[in-house]
Motif scaffolding. Sequence first.
Motif, PDB file in Angstrom:
ATOM      1  N   ASN A  39       0.791  -1.233   0.000  1.00  0.00           N
ATOM      2  CA  ASN A  39       0.000   0.000   0.000  1.00  0.00           C
ATOM      3  C   ASN A  39       0.824   1.283   0.000  1.00  0.00           C
ATOM      4  O   ASN A  39       0.421   2.285   0.592  1.00  0.00           O
ATOM      5  N   MET A  40       1.992   1.291  -0.625  1.00  0.00           N
ATOM      6  CA  MET A  40       2.812   2.495  -0.638  1.00  0.00           C
ATOM      7  C   MET A  40       2.150   3.596  -1.468  1.00  0.00           C
ATOM      8  O   MET A  40       1.455   3.327  -2.459  1.00  0.00           O
ATOM      9  N   LYS A  41       2.360   4.830  -1.045  1.00  0.00           N
ATOM     10  CA  LYS A  41       1.891   5.981  -1.820  1.00  0.00           C
ATOM     11  C   LYS A  41       3.054   6.952  -1.963  1.00  0.00           C
ATOM     12  O   LYS A  41       4.069   6.849  -1.285  1.00  0.00           O
ATOM     13  N   THR A  42       2.906   7.931  -2.807  1.00  0.00           N
ATOM     14  CA  THR A  42       3.959   8.923  -2.985  1.00  0.00           C
ATOM     15  C   THR A  42       3.334  10.288  -3.301  1.00  0.00           C
ATOM     16  O   THR A  42       2.365  10.373  -4.060  1.00  0.00           O
ATOM     17  N   PRO A  43       3.879  11.367  -2.700  1.00  0.00           N
ATOM     18  CA  PRO A  43       4.915  11.305  -1.677  1.00  0.00           C
ATOM     19  C   PRO A  43       4.301  11.171  -0.289  1.00  0.00           C
ATOM     20  O   PRO A  43       3.182  11.596  -0.056  1.00  0.00           O
ATOM     21  N   ILE A  44       5.061  10.590   0.634  1.00  0.00           N
ATOM     22  CA  ILE A  44       4.652  10.541   2.035  1.00  0.00           C
ATOM     23  C   ILE A  44       5.145  11.820   2.701  1.00  0.00           C
ATOM     24  O   ILE A  44       6.341  12.114   2.686  1.00  0.00           O
ATOM     25  N   MET A  45       4.210  12.573   3.284  1.00  0.00           N
ATOM     26  CA  MET A  45       4.533  13.912   3.798  1.00  0.00           C
ATOM     27  C   MET A  45       4.190  14.043   5.279  1.00  0.00           C
ATOM     28  O   MET A  45       3.892  15.133   5.768  1.00  0.00           O
ATOM     29  N   ASP A  46       4.227  12.951   6.032  1.00  0.00           N
ATOM     30  CA  ASP A  46       3.864  12.995   7.446  1.00  0.00           C
ATOM     31  C   ASP A  46       4.915  13.754   8.258  1.00  0.00           C
ATOM     32  O   ASP A  46       6.025  14.042   7.784  1.00  0.00           O
ATOM     33  N   ASP A  47       4.550  14.076   9.521  1.00  0.00           N
ATOM     34  CA  ASP A  47       5.460  14.841  10.380  1.00  0.00           C
ATOM     35  C   ASP A  47       6.710  14.041  10.741  1.00  0.00           C
ATOM     36  O   ASP A  47       7.748  14.619  11.035  1.00  0.00           O
ATOM     37  N   LEU A  48       6.605  12.725  10.743  1.00  0.00           N
ATOM     38  CA  LEU A  48       7.747  11.864  11.028  1.00  0.00           C
ATOM     39  C   LEU A  48       7.528  10.521  10.339  1.00  0.00           C
ATOM     40  O   LEU A  48       6.411  10.012  10.319  1.00  0.00           O
ATOM     41  N   VAL A  49       8.613   9.975   9.769  1.00  0.00           N
ATOM     42  CA  VAL A  49       8.553   8.653   9.145  1.00  0.00           C
ATOM     43  C   VAL A  49       9.488   7.726   9.921  1.00  0.00           C
ATOM     44  O   VAL A  49      10.657   8.045  10.131  1.00  0.00           O
ATOM     45  N   VAL A  50       8.969   6.584  10.360  1.00  0.00           N
ATOM     46  CA  VAL A  50       9.767   5.567  11.046  1.00  0.00           C
ATOM     47  C   VAL A  50       9.886   4.364  10.105  1.00  0.00           C
ATOM     48  O   VAL A  50       8.872   3.831   9.647  1.00  0.00           O
ATOM     49  N   ILE A  51      11.117   3.975   9.801  1.00  0.00           N
ATOM     50  CA  ILE A  51      11.384   2.875   8.868  1.00  0.00           C
ATOM     51  C   ILE A  51      12.027   1.734   9.656  1.00  0.00           C
ATOM     52  O   ILE A  51      12.911   1.949  10.490  1.00  0.00           O
ATOM     53  N   THR A  52      11.593   0.499   9.384  1.00  0.00           N
ATOM     54  CA  THR A  52      11.905  -0.623  10.270  1.00  0.00           C
ATOM     55  C   THR A  52      13.326  -1.160  10.143  1.00  0.00           C
ATOM     56  O   THR A  52      13.748  -1.949  10.979  1.00  0.00           O
ATOM     57  N   SER A  53      14.076  -0.800   9.109  1.00  0.00           N
ATOM     58  CA  SER A  53      15.478  -1.230   9.023  1.00  0.00           C
ATOM     59  C   SER A  53      16.200  -0.372   7.996  1.00  0.00           C
ATOM     60  O   SER A  53      15.569   0.314   7.173  1.00  0.00           O
ATOM     61  N   GLN A  54      17.525  -0.435   8.040  1.00  0.00           N
ATOM     62  CA  GLN A  54      18.338   0.353   7.112  1.00  0.00           C
ATOM     63  C   GLN A  54      18.113  -0.096   5.678  1.00  0.00           C
ATOM     64  O   GLN A  54      18.049   0.733   4.758  1.00  0.00           O
ATOM     65  N   GLN A  55      17.970  -1.411   5.453  1.00  0.00           N
ATOM     66  CA  GLN A  55      17.754  -1.904   4.091  1.00  0.00           C
ATOM     67  C   GLN A  55      16.405  -1.437   3.549  1.00  0.00           C
ATOM     68  O   GLN A  55      16.283  -1.085   2.380  1.00  0.00           O
TER      69      GLN A  55
END
Length: 672
Positions: A39-55
Amino acid sequence: MKKLALISKRQNTSNALAKQLQSLLKDKVSVTGYYLEGNMKTPIMDDLVVITSQQIYHEAKQYLAPGCPVIVARRSINYHEIDQLFTIPSGTEVLLVSDLVSTTVETILLLETLGINHIKYYPCAPDAKEFPHLKIAVTTGQGELVPAFVEQVIDIGHRNIDFTTLVEILSAFSLLDNTANLLSATYVREIIEFIKQTKQMADRHSEMQNQLQIIINRVHDGIIAVDDKNNVTVINSIAAELLNMTSNELIGKKLSNKIVDKDIYRLFLSKDSDKEKIAKINNRQWIVNAASIMQADSQGGKIYTFKDVTEIQRLEEELRRNLVRQQNFARYTLEQIIGDSEQIQRAKELAQKMASSESPILIQGESGTGKELFAQGIHNVSSRRKGPFIAVNFAALTESLLESELFGYSEGSFTGAKKGGAPGLFEQAHKGTIFLDEIGDAPLSFQVKLLRVLQEKQVRRIGSARIIPVDVRVITATNIDLKALIQQGKFREDLYYRLKVLPIKLPSLRDRKSDILVLANVFYREYCKCYPAIKEQEYFRFVAPYLMAYDWPGNIRELQNVVEHLVSLCPEESPTEQLLPEELLVAYGDCSKSRQTEQSVVREIMLSIARANAGYKPIGRRSLAMELGIPESAVRRHICYLESQQYVAIARGRKGLELTDKARLLLQSSVD
C-alpha cells in the motif's frame, strides 16, 4: 493532530508495529502503517517517518517527500514468547526465518547477546542465496516465509521497536517529558514478565540465572535525558554507572560539576554538543551523541547517548563472523583435496605446516591444479579459520578498479561512488585471509601500493586521509614464472620476495598420473544426479587408457570437464572412445606408437643377449648400447624391466647378462 508514517516490508510487520506505536502515542499522534509489498503511496509527507530497518530505508526513500524527517528504528526481541527457545535442546541447529537476510542476522545477534546461544542459528530469508534443510525454524512473526520442508515452527513474535528508538520518536514529537515514565515502566514491565516466565523454567535450565542477569543488565547504550533546565528526566543503568551514581540519585537532579566529574560535565556544557564526540570516561573510550528535544519553537532539553567503543568493536567482529557464514568463507579443507600420489601428499603436508605461520604464502602451479583449494584448506586449519576468506582474481579486474576494490573508497571520491563510501576487500578480510590469485597480472603501478599495505598492515581508502589498520594473512598464487617477469621489468623484485616467504609448488596432473582415475571416479559420482547406474571402474573401462595417455595441459579442471562431457552424453553405460574429445584420441595414438617403438627396442636387446649367450660371449649394458646405438641409460632401464619380468638374469663374473628359458620361449613363440 500530528501524523507518523511507519514503513516496513510486509503487511503483518507493519500492522504489528503500527499498533505498538499507536498504543504509546495514544490520541496525540495518528499512526499509519505502510508496507513495500502493497500500500505504498507517494509522496509521504507525514510529520515523522519511522522505517523498520536500514535496508528498507534504501527501498522506501523514493516514496518520501523531500526534507521529510526519518528515523530508522532499532528493534528488540519480543520477551513474551522468547521462553519457547529454552525448550530447544542445546546444540540444535535451527533456521531463523525473516523477510530479509540483514534482519535475520540482526535477530541472531540480539538473541546471542541475550545469552540464548545454546542454539546454532542459520539465516533464512527470501533473499538468501542458500540455507540448510533443517527440521526446526524460529521466526519473528513471519510464519508464511518458513520453507515447506520444516517440520516444527517456533514463532517468537514480531520484533518490537526498541526502547531507545521509542525515546527518539517521543523526542521528535516533544512528548518525552509526559510519556518517558510510562515508556520506562512498560519496558521494565516487559522484562519483569519475562523474568516470571524464565523463573518457571529454572529447574530445567541450570544457566537460567546467568541468562536472567544478562537480560536485566542488557542495554544498547548509556542514555541521559535532561530538560531545558538541565534536570535529569531519564537515565538508564549504564549511564548512571558511567557517572558513578545510581539512577535514583540522579533523577530530578540538575547536572552540575558538584554531581558529576568535571570532564563529563564539560560535555554537557559544550556549545557544539550536538556533534558526535569521542571522550575518555573512567579510562574507557566512549562515542557521545546529543540530540535536542524541541517543544514548539523552543528547545526543551537534550538526550545524550554514550556508546562504548569496545562494544562497537565487538559487534563489528560479530557482524563480520555472520558475513563469513553468508559468503566470505572457505568451503574446502586440505582433507577434501583428492589424490593418493606421493606428490600431492607432500604438497598437503607442506601446506599443513605453513598454515600455523602468519607469513605470506606463494602458491605456484599451472592453471587448474587447485591453487585456490589449497589456499582455502590452509585458511581452514590456521588460527584465522573463524575469520573471513576473501578471494581476488587479478586477471578479472581492470587496473582502474583494482585500487577501489581492494582498498575501498570514501564518499564522493569519484563519479558513481556510493553514499558513505565502501570498504575494500582488505578491510573485509580483517582477522582472516585474503587470497590474491593470478598475482602475476597485477599492474606495476599497483604493485607499489600492495607492497606498502603488506609492510605497514594498513590501508587508506581512495579519497580519504584516514589510515585503517588491517590484520590480514596474505596468500598469493600464480601460474606464471615471476622471476621471468622480474627480468622483463614487469614484476617488482622486492614484492616477489615479500610474497615468497613460504613458497609451495603444486604438481601438474601429468606428474601425478596415478590420481587421474581417482579424480575421474569422484567427478563421475558428482555429476550423476542420482545414484550412479554402474560402478566407477566399470564406467571408465573403455576410456581409461585414453585418460592415462593424455598429458592434461588444463590439469584437474580439464579432467573435470571431460568427465562432465562423458556423463552428459552417456550417463547410464560405459562410454566408448568415440565420445572422447579429439585431443585425447590423438594423444593415445602417439602413445601407442611410442609403446610399439619401446617394444621393438626391448626385443632387439633380448635377441642381442641370446646371440651372445649362444656364442659364449660376455655381454653387458655398455656393449648393448654400442651395438644398438642407444643411450646406456635407456639400456639400463630396459634391463631393469626384463629382470623384473624374469626374462634376464645378471650373472656373476664376466659372463654379464643371460637370457632365461622364459625369454627363449617368448622369442621362439614370436618366430613361430
